[in-house]
Design a protein around this motif. Sequence first.
Motif, PDB file in Angstrom:
ATOM      1  N   ASN A 144      -8.659  -6.364  -4.415  1.00  0.00           N
ATOM      2  CA  ASN A 144      -7.269  -6.081  -4.771  1.00  0.00           C
ATOM      3  C   ASN A 144      -7.113  -4.686  -5.351  1.00  0.00           C
ATOM      4  OD1 ASN A 144      -6.189  -8.437  -3.844  1.00  0.00           O
ATOM      5  ND2 ASN A 144      -6.370  -9.492  -5.785  1.00  0.00           N
ATOM      6  N   LEU A 145      -8.064  -4.259  -6.162  1.00  0.00           N
ATOM      7  CA  LEU A 145      -8.011  -2.902  -6.715  1.00  0.00           C
ATOM      8  C   LEU A 145      -8.114  -1.851  -5.615  1.00  0.00           C
ATOM      9  CD1 LEU A 145     -10.110  -3.181  -9.984  1.00  0.00           C
ATOM     10  CD2 LEU A 145      -7.698  -2.623  -9.797  1.00  0.00           C
ATOM     11  N   VAL A 146      -9.002  -2.070  -4.671  1.00  0.00           N
ATOM     12  CA  VAL A 146      -9.162  -1.112  -3.571  1.00  0.00           C
ATOM     13  C   VAL A 146      -7.896  -1.051  -2.729  1.00  0.00           C
ATOM     14  CG1 VAL A 146     -10.433  -0.669  -1.432  1.00  0.00           C
ATOM     15  CG2 VAL A 146     -11.672  -1.279  -3.523  1.00  0.00           C
ATOM     16  N   LYS A 147      -7.300  -2.199  -2.438  1.00  0.00           N
ATOM     17  CA  LYS A 147      -6.044  -2.223  -1.675  1.00  0.00           C
ATOM     18  C   LYS A 147      -4.948  -1.466  -2.424  1.00  0.00           C
ATOM     19  CE  LYS A 147      -6.751  -6.644   0.630  1.00  0.00           C
ATOM     20  NZ  LYS A 147      -6.290  -8.044   0.708  1.00  0.00           N
ATOM     21  N   TYR A 148      -4.889  -1.669  -3.732  1.00  0.00           N
ATOM     22  CA  TYR A 148      -3.860  -1.018  -4.542  1.00  0.00           C
ATOM     23  C   TYR A 148      -4.039   0.496  -4.545  1.00  0.00           C
ATOM     24  CZ  TYR A 148      -1.057   0.231  -8.617  1.00  0.00           C
ATOM     25  OH  TYR A 148      -0.158   0.813  -9.454  1.00  0.00           O
ATOM     26  N   PHE A 149      -5.268   0.955  -4.758  1.00  0.00           N
ATOM     27  CA  PHE A 149      -5.505   2.389  -4.864  1.00  0.00           C
ATOM     28  C   PHE A 149      -5.541   3.081  -3.502  1.00  0.00           C
ATOM     29  CE2 PHE A 149      -7.095   1.263  -9.141  1.00  0.00           C
ATOM     30  CZ  PHE A 149      -6.242   2.081  -9.847  1.00  0.00           C
ATOM     31  N   ASP A 150      -5.632   2.327  -2.402  1.00  0.00           N
ATOM     32  CA  ASP A 150      -5.560   2.933  -1.077  1.00  0.00           C
ATOM     33  C   ASP A 150      -4.133   3.289  -0.684  1.00  0.00           C
ATOM     34  OD1 ASP A 150      -8.223   3.022  -0.544  1.00  0.00           O
ATOM     35  OD2 ASP A 150      -8.279   1.157   0.618  1.00  0.00           O
ATOM     36  N   LYS A 151      -3.169   2.684  -1.341  1.00  0.00           N
ATOM     37  CA  LYS A 151      -1.764   2.984  -1.045  1.00  0.00           C
ATOM     38  C   LYS A 151      -1.408   4.348  -1.621  1.00  0.00           C
ATOM     39  CE  LYS A 151      -0.329  -1.805  -1.077  1.00  0.00           C
ATOM     40  NZ  LYS A 151       0.505  -2.819  -1.689  1.00  0.00           N
ATOM     41  N   PRO A 152      -0.479   5.040  -0.977  1.00  0.00           N
ATOM     42  CA  PRO A 152      -0.036   6.331  -1.522  1.00  0.00           C
ATOM     43  C   PRO A 152       0.614   6.160  -2.891  1.00  0.00           C
ATOM     44  CG  PRO A 152       0.747   6.020   0.720  1.00  0.00           C
ATOM     45  CD  PRO A 152       0.142   4.734   0.300  1.00  0.00           C
ATOM     46  N   LYS A 153       0.555   7.211  -3.677  1.00  0.00           N
ATOM     47  CA  LYS A 153       1.063   7.162  -5.038  1.00  0.00           C
ATOM     48  C   LYS A 153       2.559   6.847  -5.071  1.00  0.00           C
ATOM     49  CE  LYS A 153       0.801   9.671  -9.358  1.00  0.00           C
ATOM     50  NZ  LYS A 153       0.320  10.868 -10.032  1.00  0.00           N
ATOM     51  N   LEU A 154       3.314   7.404  -4.140  1.00  0.00           N
ATOM     52  CA  LEU A 154       4.755   7.163  -4.097  1.00  0.00           C
ATOM     53  C   LEU A 154       5.047   5.693  -3.840  1.00  0.00           C
ATOM     54  CD1 LEU A 154       7.576   8.367  -4.170  1.00  0.00           C
ATOM     55  CD2 LEU A 154       7.367   8.785  -1.720  1.00  0.00           C
ATOM     56  N   GLU A 155       4.290   5.081  -2.952  1.00  0.00           N
ATOM     57  CA  GLU A 155       4.496   3.663  -2.651  1.00  0.00           C
ATOM     58  C   GLU A 155       4.177   2.789  -3.862  1.00  0.00           C
ATOM     59  OE1 GLU A 155       2.862   0.338   0.513  1.00  0.00           O
ATOM     60  OE2 GLU A 155       2.583   2.462   0.949  1.00  0.00           O
ATOM     61  N   ARG A 156       3.137   3.135  -4.616  1.00  0.00           N
ATOM     62  CA  ARG A 156       2.805   2.381  -5.825  1.00  0.00           C
ATOM     63  C   ARG A 156       3.909   2.498  -6.855  1.00  0.00           C
ATOM     64  NH1 ARG A 156      -2.974   4.635  -7.303  1.00  0.00           N
ATOM     65  NH2 ARG A 156      -2.157   6.386  -6.190  1.00  0.00           N
ATOM     66  N   LYS A 157       4.493   3.699  -7.001  1.00  0.00           N
ATOM     67  CA  LYS A 157       5.596   3.876  -7.946  1.00  0.00           C
ATOM     68  C   LYS A 157       6.800   3.051  -7.537  1.00  0.00           C
ATOM     69  CE  LYS A 157       4.698   8.406  -9.925  1.00  0.00           C
ATOM     70  NZ  LYS A 157       5.237   9.748 -10.148  1.00  0.00           N
ATOM     71  N   GLN A 158       7.089   3.019  -6.238  1.00  0.00           N
ATOM     72  CA  GLN A 158       8.216   2.224  -5.753  1.00  0.00           C
ATOM     73  C   GLN A 158       7.989   0.737  -6.004  1.00  0.00           C
ATOM     74  OE1 GLN A 158       8.470   3.412  -1.670  1.00  0.00           O
ATOM     75  NE2 GLN A 158       9.756   5.194  -2.122  1.00  0.00           N
ATOM     76  N   MET A 159       6.757   0.269  -5.817  1.00  0.00           N
ATOM     77  CA  MET A 159       6.449  -1.146  -6.079  1.00  0.00           C
ATOM     78  C   MET A 159       6.680  -1.481  -7.544  1.00  0.00           C
ATOM     79  SD  MET A 159       2.994  -1.766  -3.797  1.00  0.00           S
ATOM     80  CE  MET A 159       2.438  -2.977  -4.959  1.00  0.00           C
ATOM     81  N   ARG A 160       6.223  -0.614  -8.448  1.00  0.00           N
ATOM     82  CA  ARG A 160       6.422  -0.859  -9.884  1.00  0.00           C
ATOM     83  C   ARG A 160       7.906  -0.848 -10.229  1.00  0.00           C
ATOM     84  NH1 ARG A 160       1.877   2.708 -10.572  1.00  0.00           N
ATOM     85  NH2 ARG A 160       3.330   4.385 -11.008  1.00  0.00           N
ATOM     86  N   TYR A 161       8.662   0.081  -9.630  1.00  0.00           N
ATOM     87  CA  TYR A 161      10.094   0.180  -9.907  1.00  0.00           C
ATOM     88  C   TYR A 161      10.821  -1.084  -9.439  1.00  0.00           C
ATOM     89  CZ  TYR A 161      14.817   2.075  -9.929  1.00  0.00           C
ATOM     90  OH  TYR A 161      16.139   2.272 -10.157  1.00  0.00           O
ATOM     91  N   LYS A 162      10.491  -1.570  -8.249  1.00  0.00           N
ATOM     92  CA  LYS A 162      11.120  -2.785  -7.736  1.00  0.00           C
ATOM     93  C   LYS A 162      10.779  -3.991  -8.607  1.00  0.00           C
ATOM     94  CE  LYS A 162      11.255  -1.474  -2.881  1.00  0.00           C
ATOM     95  NZ  LYS A 162      10.690  -1.739  -1.541  1.00  0.00           N
ATOM     96  N   LYS A 163       9.528  -4.075  -9.026  1.00  0.00           N
ATOM     97  CA  LYS A 163       9.102  -5.201  -9.862  1.00  0.00           C
ATOM     98  C   LYS A 163       9.811  -5.172 -11.207  1.00  0.00           C
ATOM     99  CE  LYS A 163       4.958  -7.412 -11.645  1.00  0.00           C
ATOM    100  NZ  LYS A 163       3.498  -7.353 -11.756  1.00  0.00           N
ATOM    101  N   LYS A 164       9.950  -3.982 -11.775  1.00  0.00           N
ATOM    102  CA  LYS A 164      10.601  -3.847 -13.072  1.00  0.00           C
ATOM    103  C   LYS A 164      12.076  -4.220 -12.980  1.00  0.00           C
ATOM    104  CE  LYS A 164      11.480  -0.480 -16.705  1.00  0.00           C
ATOM    105  NZ  LYS A 164      11.350   0.907 -17.121  1.00  0.00           N
ATOM    106  N   ASN A 165      12.746  -3.807 -11.917  1.00  0.00           N
ATOM    107  CA  ASN A 165      14.176  -4.083 -11.776  1.00  0.00           C
ATOM    108  C   ASN A 165      14.475  -5.519 -11.372  1.00  0.00           C
ATOM    109  OD1 ASN A 165      14.976  -1.580 -12.554  1.00  0.00           O
ATOM    110  ND2 ASN A 165      15.014  -0.748 -10.497  1.00  0.00           N
ATOM    111  N   SER A 166      13.497  -6.228 -10.840  1.00  0.00           N
ATOM    112  CA  SER A 166      13.751  -7.601 -10.425  1.00  0.00           C
ATOM    113  C   SER A 166      13.629  -8.588 -11.583  1.00  0.00           C
ATOM    114  CB  SER A 166      12.780  -8.005  -9.311  1.00  0.00           C
ATOM    115  OG  SER A 166      11.466  -8.066  -9.806  1.00  0.00           O
TER     116      SER A 166
END
Length: 58
Positions: free
Chosen positions: A13-35
Amino acid sequence: MNGNDLIRYVTENLVKYFDKPKLERKQMRYKKKNSRPPLLFRWFGIIPYAILALFKKK
């Protein structure tokens, strides 16, 4: 699940997470926070909203 399986799962799971681009990770955190529901609702349930609704009606 024994210790090796757990370590493998966490590592994958860590490898999958860190393989994603930084912008995509930020968007995921933003969506999770707003939901998430508002803080009052998470901490105290529906009671604060009921009280606010009573005051707004007046």
